[in-house]
Write a protein that holds these residues in place. Structure first.
Motif, PDB file in Angstrom:
ATOM      1  N   PRO A 136       0.824  -1.213   0.000  1.00 49.21           N
ATOM      2  CA  PRO A 136       0.000   0.000   0.000  1.00 49.21           C
ATOM      3  C   PRO A 136       0.860   1.266   0.000  1.00 49.21           C
ATOM      4  CG  PRO A 136       0.087  -0.936   2.208  1.00 49.21           C
ATOM      5  CD  PRO A 136       0.837  -1.885   1.308  1.00 49.21           C
ATOM      6  N   ILE A 137       0.970   1.894  -1.156  1.00 53.74           N
ATOM      7  CA  ILE A 137       1.857   3.047  -1.285  1.00 53.74           C
ATOM      8  C   ILE A 137       1.175   4.286  -1.856  1.00 53.74           C
ATOM      9  CG2 ILE A 137       3.954   1.654  -1.495  1.00 53.74           C
ATOM     10  CD1 ILE A 137       3.776   2.012  -4.515  1.00 53.74           C
ATOM     11  N   LEU A 138      -0.062   4.140  -2.343  1.00 50.70           N
ATOM     12  CA  LEU A 138      -0.682   5.248  -3.066  1.00 50.70           C
ATOM     13  C   LEU A 138      -1.406   6.244  -2.167  1.00 50.70           C
ATOM     14  CD1 LEU A 138      -2.076   3.377  -6.197  1.00 50.70           C
ATOM     15  CD2 LEU A 138       0.014   4.723  -5.989  1.00 50.70           C
ATOM     16  N   SER A 139      -1.920   5.782  -1.038  1.00 52.57           N
ATOM     17  CA  SER A 139      -2.690   6.685  -0.180  1.00 52.57           C
ATOM     18  C   SER A 139      -2.907   6.030   1.173  1.00 52.57           C
ATOM     19  CB  SER A 139      -4.051   6.994  -0.818  1.00 52.57           C
ATOM     20  OG  SER A 139      -4.886   5.844  -0.774  1.00 52.57           O
ATOM     21  N   PRO A 140      -3.333   6.811   2.184  1.00 52.30           N
ATOM     22  CA  PRO A 140      -3.700   6.204   3.468  1.00 52.30           C
ATOM     23  C   PRO A 140      -4.816   5.172   3.313  1.00 52.30           C
ATOM     24  CG  PRO A 140      -3.409   8.565   3.730  1.00 52.30           C
ATOM     25  CD  PRO A 140      -3.345   8.291   2.255  1.00 52.30           C
ATOM     26  N   ALA A 141      -5.732   5.413   2.371  1.00 55.09           N
ATOM     27  CA  ALA A 141      -6.807   4.449   2.133  1.00 55.09           C
ATOM     28  C   ALA A 141      -6.240   3.112   1.670  1.00 55.09           C
ATOM     29  CB  ALA A 141      -7.780   5.006   1.095  1.00 55.09           C
ATOM     30  N   SER A 142      -5.157   3.153   0.900  1.00 54.10           N
ATOM     31  CA  SER A 142      -4.509   1.920   0.447  1.00 54.10           C
ATOM     32  C   SER A 142      -4.071   1.082   1.636  1.00 54.10           C
ATOM     33  CB  SER A 142      -3.294   2.239  -0.426  1.00 54.10           C
ATOM     34  OG  SER A 142      -3.650   2.993  -1.559  1.00 54.10           O
ATOM     35  N   GLU A 143      -3.470   1.739   2.614  1.00 57.37           N
ATOM     36  CA  GLU A 143      -2.999   0.999   3.784  1.00 57.37           C
ATOM     37  C   GLU A 143      -4.166   0.491   4.613  1.00 57.37           C
ATOM     38  OE1 GLU A 143       0.102   1.236   7.516  1.00 57.37           O
ATOM     39  OE2 GLU A 143       0.397   2.434   5.715  1.00 57.37           O
ATOM     40  N   ARG A 144      -5.233   1.281   4.716  1.00 57.41           N
ATOM     41  CA  ARG A 144      -6.398   0.793   5.454  1.00 57.41           C
ATOM     42  C   ARG A 144      -6.944  -0.487   4.818  1.00 57.41           C
ATOM     43  NH1 ARG A 144      -7.743   6.423   5.615  1.00 57.41           N
ATOM     44  NH2 ARG A 144      -9.240   6.167   3.915  1.00 57.41           N
ATOM     45  N   GLY A 145      -7.024  -0.471   3.467  1.00 53.58           N
ATOM     46  CA  GLY A 145      -7.509  -1.659   2.771  1.00 53.58           C
ATOM     47  C   GLY A 145      -6.617  -2.862   3.006  1.00 53.58           C
ATOM     48  N   ALA A 146      -5.312  -2.661   2.935  1.00 55.96           N
ATOM     49  CA  ALA A 146      -4.362  -3.757   3.155  1.00 55.96           C
ATOM     50  C   ALA A 146      -4.482  -4.298   4.574  1.00 55.96           C
ATOM     51  CB  ALA A 146      -2.946  -3.277   2.879  1.00 55.96           C
ATOM     52  N   GLN A 170     -12.999  -5.083  -6.231  1.00 55.52           N
ATOM     53  CA  GLN A 170     -14.119  -4.572  -7.017  1.00 55.52           C
ATOM     54  C   GLN A 170     -14.810  -3.379  -6.361  1.00 55.52           C
ATOM     55  OE1 GLN A 170     -14.574  -5.811 -10.004  1.00 55.52           O
ATOM     56  NE2 GLN A 170     -12.996  -7.372  -9.651  1.00 55.52           N
ATOM     57  N   LEU A 171     -14.405  -3.045  -5.145  1.00 51.34           N
ATOM     58  CA  LEU A 171     -15.076  -1.980  -4.404  1.00 51.34           C
ATOM     59  C   LEU A 171     -14.922  -0.638  -5.098  1.00 51.34           C
ATOM     60  CD1 LEU A 171     -16.612  -1.361  -1.738  1.00 51.34           C
ATOM     61  CD2 LEU A 171     -14.377  -0.788  -0.738  1.00 51.34           C
ATOM     62  N   ARG A 172     -16.037   0.032  -5.325  1.00 54.10           N
ATOM     63  CA  ARG A 172     -16.006   1.346  -5.969  1.00 54.10           C
ATOM     64  C   ARG A 172     -16.058   2.489  -4.959  1.00 54.10           C
ATOM     65  NH1 ARG A 172     -16.654   1.253 -11.400  1.00 54.10           N
ATOM     66  NH2 ARG A 172     -17.270  -0.733 -12.359  1.00 54.10           N
ATOM     67  N   GLY A 173     -16.495   2.204  -3.764  1.00 54.60           N
ATOM     68  CA  GLY A 173     -16.591   3.232  -2.742  1.00 54.60           C
ATOM     69  C   GLY A 173     -15.279   3.428  -2.001  1.00 54.60           C
ATOM     70  N   PRO A 174     -15.318   4.204  -0.926  1.00 53.65           N
ATOM     71  CA  PRO A 174     -14.099   4.489  -0.161  1.00 53.65           C
ATOM     72  C   PRO A 174     -13.631   3.280   0.640  1.00 53.65           C
ATOM     73  CG  PRO A 174     -16.016   5.415   0.943  1.00 53.65           C
ATOM     74  CD  PRO A 174     -16.498   4.905  -0.376  1.00 53.65           C
ATOM     75  N   LEU A 175     -12.335   3.234   0.867  1.00 54.61           N
ATOM     76  CA  LEU A 175     -11.759   2.204   1.726  1.00 54.61           C
ATOM     77  C   LEU A 175     -11.730   2.745   3.148  1.00 54.61           C
ATOM     78  CD1 LEU A 175      -8.836   1.041  -0.605  1.00 54.61           C
ATOM     79  CD2 LEU A 175     -10.788  -0.353   0.090  1.00 54.61           C
ATOM     80  N   ASN A 176     -12.845   2.589   3.834  1.00 54.94           N
ATOM     81  CA  ASN A 176     -12.949   3.113   5.193  1.00 54.94           C
ATOM     82  C   ASN A 176     -13.686   2.116   6.080  1.00 54.94           C
ATOM     83  OD1 ASN A 176     -15.651   3.358   4.507  1.00 54.94           O
ATOM     84  ND2 ASN A 176     -15.557   5.569   4.188  1.00 54.94           N
TER      85      ASN A 176
END
Length: 248
Positions: A136-146, A170-176
């Protein structure tokens, strides 16, 4: 004021000088060993290089590629267990003899774009398996998803991890938290425990290790594919990648 060359310019100047000397030395060796009685051979070589200077550029490019490949292979060899450790997530037969590691990010559009083609590749190439590693390197959301996906693995095992991975892919919404809770409940998973483990030492260690490997291998983006002697990152032609992997 004396003009100072940049490190990059100095590298290429020294590289060029070394290459020219090497080419000339090889030519002279050939002349000495194979044409001792041909005093005109040296002049013929010189005339050829002057008439065809693109040969030098081709040689430089070839040498640079060889040195890059050698350096990559040496760096990859310091992490042999990335190909042999128990796979956390992968595509293809677990007994396949050829292993490739893909570093990915849930917010990486090229990762998602290549995924169906990679699935098709391993389905038609039984000797190939692609192990997937969270980077996960692109955003804080990337790390949350990981962290969510890896926490699911800790709580419910690999099968649940695989299902959740596909959901996040496949999730189109936010990774939160709201999205994670929805996925967890729909998969009948213990959201409360998963949430507690998202910041656990085990999850952090897995992500940190993947990042350490990526830094050591000079991986600059996702998707990144690592075989035993090659590193490719960014969206690439899958057929071309397969040719490299299957002929390594």
């Amino acid at each position: 004021m004396k003009l100072q060359l940049s490190e990059g310019a100095m590298f290429f100047r020294n590289f060029f000088q070394t290459l020219i000397i090497s080419i000339w030395a090889i030519c002279m060796a050939v002349a000495s060993n194979a044409h001792e009685d041909d005093v005109e051979f040296e002049e013929r070589i010189r005339a050829f290089l002057l008439k065809n200077p693109e040969v030098i550029l081709e040689a430089m490019t070839s040498l640079a590629e060889r040195e890059k490949t050698a350096a990559q292979s040496q760096a990859i060899a310091t992490f042999p267990d990335i190909f042999t450790e128990i796979g956390a997530l992968g595509m293809g037969d677990v007994a396949a003899p050829i292993r490739v590691v893909e570093f990915f990010d849930y917010r990486c559009a090229p990762c998602k774009a290549m995924h169906p083609g990679l699935v098709s590749l391993v389905n038609t190439t039984p000797e190939l398996r692609i192990e997937m590693r969270q980077l996960p390197i692109l955003s804080p959301a990337s790390e949350r998803g990981a962290r969510f996906a890896l926490a699911v693995k800790e709580v419910a095992g690999l099968e649940a991890y695989g299902r959740v991975h596909e959901r996040l892919w496949q999730l189109r919404g936010p990774l939160n938290a709201a999205s994670f809770e929805k996925v967890a409940r729909e998969e009948t998973l213990d959201w409360t425990l998963i949430k507690e483990l998202m910041n656990s030492d085990a999850v952090s260690a897995r992500i940190d290790r993947n990042r350490d490997i990526a830094i050591a291998l000079e991986i600059l983006g996702t998707p990144a594919f690592v075989s035993t002697n090659s590193i490719t990152f960014g969206q690439s032609d899958i057929n071309a990648l397969a040719e490299v992997w299957l002929n390594q």
